[in-house]
Write a protein that holds these residues in place. Sequence first.
Motif, PDB file in Angstrom:
ATOM      1  N   THR A  65      -8.502  -2.572   1.845  1.00  0.00           N
ATOM      2  CA  THR A  65      -7.147  -2.230   2.274  1.00  0.00           C
ATOM      3  C   THR A  65      -6.828  -0.805   1.833  1.00  0.00           C
ATOM      4  O   THR A  65      -7.180  -0.403   0.717  1.00  0.00           O
ATOM      5  N   TYR A  66      -6.167  -0.067   2.706  1.00  0.00           N
ATOM      6  CA  TYR A  66      -5.841   1.333   2.444  1.00  0.00           C
ATOM      7  C   TYR A  66      -4.391   1.610   2.819  1.00  0.00           C
ATOM      8  O   TYR A  66      -3.805   0.904   3.648  1.00  0.00           O
ATOM      9  N   GLN A  67      -3.834   2.650   2.231  1.00  0.00           N
ATOM     10  CA  GLN A  67      -2.535   3.182   2.645  1.00  0.00           C
ATOM     11  C   GLN A  67      -2.818   4.406   3.519  1.00  0.00           C
ATOM     12  O   GLN A  67      -3.254   5.440   3.024  1.00  0.00           O
ATOM     13  N   VAL A  68      -2.584   4.291   4.807  1.00  0.00           N
ATOM     14  CA  VAL A  68      -3.050   5.281   5.774  1.00  0.00           C
ATOM     15  C   VAL A  68      -1.895   6.112   6.322  1.00  0.00           C
ATOM     16  O   VAL A  68      -0.932   5.559   6.876  1.00  0.00           O
ATOM     17  N   PRO A  69      -1.965   7.439   6.206  1.00  0.00           N
ATOM     18  CA  PRO A  69      -0.954   8.298   6.845  1.00  0.00           C
ATOM     19  C   PRO A  69      -1.074   8.223   8.371  1.00  0.00           C
ATOM     20  O   PRO A  69      -2.178   8.284   8.921  1.00  0.00           O
ATOM     21  N   GLU A 121       5.544   6.241   8.089  1.00  0.00           N
ATOM     22  CA  GLU A 121       4.629   7.368   7.910  1.00  0.00           C
ATOM     23  C   GLU A 121       3.344   6.953   7.193  1.00  0.00           C
ATOM     24  O   GLU A 121       2.342   7.664   7.256  1.00  0.00           O
ATOM     25  N   ILE A 122       3.392   5.825   6.497  1.00  0.00           N
ATOM     26  CA  ILE A 122       2.220   5.263   5.834  1.00  0.00           C
ATOM     27  C   ILE A 122       2.102   3.813   6.282  1.00  0.00           C
ATOM     28  O   ILE A 122       3.069   3.047   6.181  1.00  0.00           O
ATOM     29  N   LYS A 123       0.929   3.421   6.764  1.00  0.00           N
ATOM     30  CA  LYS A 123       0.712   2.048   7.196  1.00  0.00           C
ATOM     31  C   LYS A 123      -0.358   1.400   6.319  1.00  0.00           C
ATOM     32  O   LYS A 123      -1.469   1.931   6.175  1.00  0.00           O
ATOM     33  N   LYS A 124      -0.016   0.262   5.721  1.00  0.00           N
ATOM     34  CA  LYS A 124      -1.029  -0.525   5.029  1.00  0.00           C
ATOM     35  C   LYS A 124      -1.989  -1.068   6.076  1.00  0.00           C
ATOM     36  O   LYS A 124      -1.585  -1.815   6.972  1.00  0.00           O
TER      37      LYS A 124
END
Length: 223
Positions: free
Chosen positions: A196-200, A209-212
């Motif tokens: 899992t990442y926090q994606v700009p 602006e940030i999607k898990k």
Amino acid sequence: MSAVDATLDRLAFIRAHTRLLPVPHAPEISLHVAEEATELWQKTEDELATIGLPPPFWAFAWAGGQALARYILDHPETVRTKRVLDFASGSGLVAIAAAKAGATQVIAADIDAFAAAAVWLNAQANGVSIEARLDDLIGLDQGWDVILAGDICYERELAAQVIDWLSGLSQRGATVLIGDPGRSYLPRDRLAEVATYQVPVTRALEDAEIKKSSVWRLAGEKR
């Protein structure tokens, strides 16, 4: 218009309306992307909708694709020396990650001719070799070792059809990884989360602006 002229027109359109920029969550890769998402979407509709082309999904680094590309770059053993299919490739982001990670062969498949042109441009910009295929491969099995798919669960019928197909490939031993930020039709009960990442992302296209965003493996897949 000849096929060559049509291809040159698509390449010219992409060059004119995008900039080559690093991918926010995978800066090792640069893509020709739209700086003004809404403007390009409207321009595509105005200039190209009359000939029945889909929206410019190829012009953006979507959240699921970014997560999947990051995972492949961080875990190159997933694709190294393998035959890889990047399904519904769009810009070719995930395919480029696979090529950089050492895949023997990478196929980027999409049904949009503009996506195929974007894949070619983006592969050149990143110094990798990718086969861009303008095909609907759902239901086919051409012996791929790894199938990668980003952001495919945004329509109910499409998601169900694709997941059923990918499940069959998984059952015969292929590695199937899906990148997704929690789209409406993601079948979580059939998937196992592996990262899992926090994606700009671009707020004009997403609700933040940030999607898990996560990388998922089909549950019950043969190892």
